[in-house]
Design a protein around this motif. Structure first.
Motif, PDB file in Angstrom:
ATOM      1  N   ALA A 225       1.252  -1.030  15.538  1.00 33.62           N
ATOM      2  CA  ALA A 225       1.163   0.423  15.371  1.00 33.62           C
ATOM      3  C   ALA A 225       2.020   0.942  14.223  1.00 33.62           C
ATOM      4  CB  ALA A 225       1.573   1.109  16.674  1.00 33.62           C
ATOM      5  N   HIS A 226       3.103   0.237  13.890  1.00 29.22           N
ATOM      6  CA  HIS A 226       4.054   0.772  12.907  1.00 29.22           C
ATOM      7  C   HIS A 226       4.293  -0.191  11.741  1.00 29.22           C
ATOM      8  CE1 HIS A 226       4.856   3.936  15.774  1.00 29.22           C
ATOM      9  NE2 HIS A 226       5.176   3.046  16.696  1.00 29.22           N
ATOM     10  N   VAL A 227       3.291  -0.961  11.382  1.00 25.29           N
ATOM     11  CA  VAL A 227       3.421  -1.901  10.272  1.00 25.29           C
ATOM     12  C   VAL A 227       2.446  -1.529   9.169  1.00 25.29           C
ATOM     13  CG1 VAL A 227       3.272  -4.308   9.535  1.00 25.29           C
ATOM     14  CG2 VAL A 227       4.177  -3.753  11.794  1.00 25.29           C
ATOM     15  N   GLY A 228       2.995  -1.280   7.979  1.00 18.94           N
ATOM     16  CA  GLY A 228       2.175  -0.973   6.821  1.00 18.94           C
ATOM     17  C   GLY A 228       2.114  -2.159   5.869  1.00 18.94           C
ATOM     18  N   PHE A 229       1.307  -2.032   4.840  1.00 21.39           N
ATOM     19  CA  PHE A 229       1.139  -3.095   3.846  1.00 21.39           C
ATOM     20  C   PHE A 229       1.331  -2.509   2.455  1.00 21.39           C
ATOM     21  CE2 PHE A 229      -2.949  -1.283   5.047  1.00 21.39           C
ATOM     22  CZ  PHE A 229      -3.485  -0.903   3.824  1.00 21.39           C
ATOM     23  N   ALA A 230       1.774  -3.360   1.534  1.00 23.49           N
ATOM     24  CA  ALA A 230       2.025  -2.918   0.161  1.00 23.49           C
ATOM     25  C   ALA A 230       2.115  -4.142  -0.734  1.00 23.49           C
ATOM     26  CB  ALA A 230       3.322  -2.110   0.088  1.00 23.49           C
ATOM     27  N   PRO A 231       2.005  -3.946  -2.052  1.00 22.50           N
ATOM     28  CA  PRO A 231       2.235  -5.072  -2.965  1.00 22.50           C
ATOM     29  C   PRO A 231       3.691  -5.530  -2.890  1.00 22.50           C
ATOM     30  CG  PRO A 231       1.156  -3.227  -4.090  1.00 22.50           C
ATOM     31  CD  PRO A 231       1.634  -2.716  -2.773  1.00 22.50           C
ATOM     32  N   VAL A 232       3.921  -6.773  -3.260  1.00 25.06           N
ATOM     33  CA  VAL A 232       5.296  -7.260  -3.388  1.00 25.06           C
ATOM     34  C   VAL A 232       5.970  -6.470  -4.510  1.00 25.06           C
ATOM     35  CG1 VAL A 232       6.718  -9.233  -4.072  1.00 25.06           C
ATOM     36  CG2 VAL A 232       4.757  -9.564  -2.542  1.00 25.06           C
ATOM     37  N   PRO A 233       7.124  -5.876  -4.270  1.00 23.72           N
ATOM     38  CA  PRO A 233       7.794  -5.116  -5.334  1.00 23.72           C
ATOM     39  C   PRO A 233       8.235  -6.035  -6.468  1.00 23.72           C
ATOM     40  CG  PRO A 233       9.222  -5.339  -3.404  1.00 23.72           C
ATOM     41  CD  PRO A 233       7.886  -5.854  -3.000  1.00 23.72           C
TER      42      PRO A 233
END
Length: 356
Positions: A225-233
């Motif tokens: 419920a509280h996990v987002g995704f994004a590119p590796v910084p």
């Protein structure tokens, strides 16, 4: 197994027998091919699943067959670029990637209002950044290599030999060194030997962000419920993940059985079939048209499409075996604080040049 049953329903005159083997080591897939061919070739399968990292070995030992003339060329052109390279060995098409893997960032939305996109964002974070410092089967460490590739570093030179570019490696190691000094990269990452241990710690709330293979996120996404995704910084926000995968390869040398194996391979790789399987199994497809079968209203689809388009194919095993140990040593020495980024890079470069 459901897909094989569906194939048989479409082709009632054919029977598919599935034999399960462990993926690696004695009694594993590659070992099975090697040991059965000289003594009991009739026991070999017509079609086989293989880690793309082991495909070059299988092809050079004559354990799998060329696919030119067996599989439509449009299937190859529909693969994501890195996946197409994984299926080629010495310029010959010998495997069709049906499953892809790469890493990206996951973050806890209760700890981070927005994900870090650059090194500066990581440095200013109030929550730890976790990743695995161990590598599967002694291969390249994706965490370091992702940063290195994003800075323009090469893994092979113009002649296909292992190479390390000094400046990108020093810069990449500088990121980990500064993160260590600021405390955002905790010392305990040195004890995280694999992605599974990172995932466990992340889900336990020990960190607000982690770099992980996409499969971990996809397989449990519906319960997160509280996990987002994004590119590796990265320093310059460039996306350059290391792309890996599993391939389908034709084993039989019998022309008639090759045609039947190719028929099954094509059926499994049909976008409707491969797309449905990858979505249900929590795996990334290696074919563009298969990803089109996913929910196009899902924000993850354009996100992962961009990653799959920009991924860099993992190098062949003879290159990876030369690069992996010195790069791994460099990362660990910097994280332990026993080497500066410059010292660690120089040692890694000297080791690689001595083994070329």
């Amino acid at each position: 197994l459901q897909q094989f049953a569906a194939f048989q329903a479409d082709h009632p005159d054919l029977r598919v027998e599935v034999v399960l083997k462990k993926p690696y080591g004695p009694g594993g897939l590659l070992d099975y091919l090697r040991t059965a061919k000289p003594v009991a070739p009739s026991l070999l399968p017509d079609l086989m699943v293989l880690d793309a990292a082991e495909l070059p070995t299988a092809a050079r030992e004559g354990l799998v067959q060329p696919l030119d003339g067996l599989i439509p060329s449009q299937l190859l052109t529909d693969l994501f670029p890195f996946a197409a390279r994984l299926g080629e060995v010495d310029g010959v098409w010998v495997g069709v990637p049906y499953q892809a893997e790469l890493q990206h960032l996951v973050y806890d939305t209760t700890k981070l209002e927005r994900p870090p996109m650059s090194w500066r964002d990581v440095y200013s974070s109030t929550t730890p950044f976790l990743f695995a410092t161990g590598t599967p089967r002694g291969g390249l460490n994706d965490v370091l290599v992702n940063q290195y590739l994003a800075l323009g570093g090469r893994l092979v030179d113009e002649e296909g030999r292992p190479v390390i570019d000094r400046e990108p490696l020093v810069e990449a190691l500088t990121f980990f060194n500064r993160g260590r000094k600021l405390g955002v990269i905790p010392y305990r990452v040195l004890n995280l030997s694999n992605a599974a241990s990172v995932w466990t710690r992340f889900l336990a709330g020990e960190a607000g962000m982690a770099q992980l293979p996409a499969t971990f996120f996809l397989m449990e996404r519906d319960q997160l419920a509280h996990v987002g995704f994004a590119p590796v910084p990265t320093r310059n926000r460039q996306i350059a993940p290391l792309g890996r995968g599993w391939v389908l390869a034709v084993v039989t040398s019998d022309p008639e059985r090759q045609k039947l194996a190719a028929l099954l391979l094509e059926w499994l790789m049909e976008p409707e079939n491969n797309g449905a399987w990858s979505r249900a199994a929590g795996r990334l497809p290696a074919r563009r048209a298969s990803l089109e079968m996913w929910d196009q209203d899902d924000a993850y689809v354009p996100f992962i499409r961009q990653h799959l388009e920009r991924a860099v194919a993992a190098p062949p095993p003879e290159v990876e075996q030369v690069l992996a140990p010195p790069l791994q040593t460099a990362l660990r020495n910097v994280l332990r604080g026993v080497s500066t980024p410059e010292e660690a890079a120089e040692e890694a470069i000297a080791t690689v040049e001595g083994r070329r």
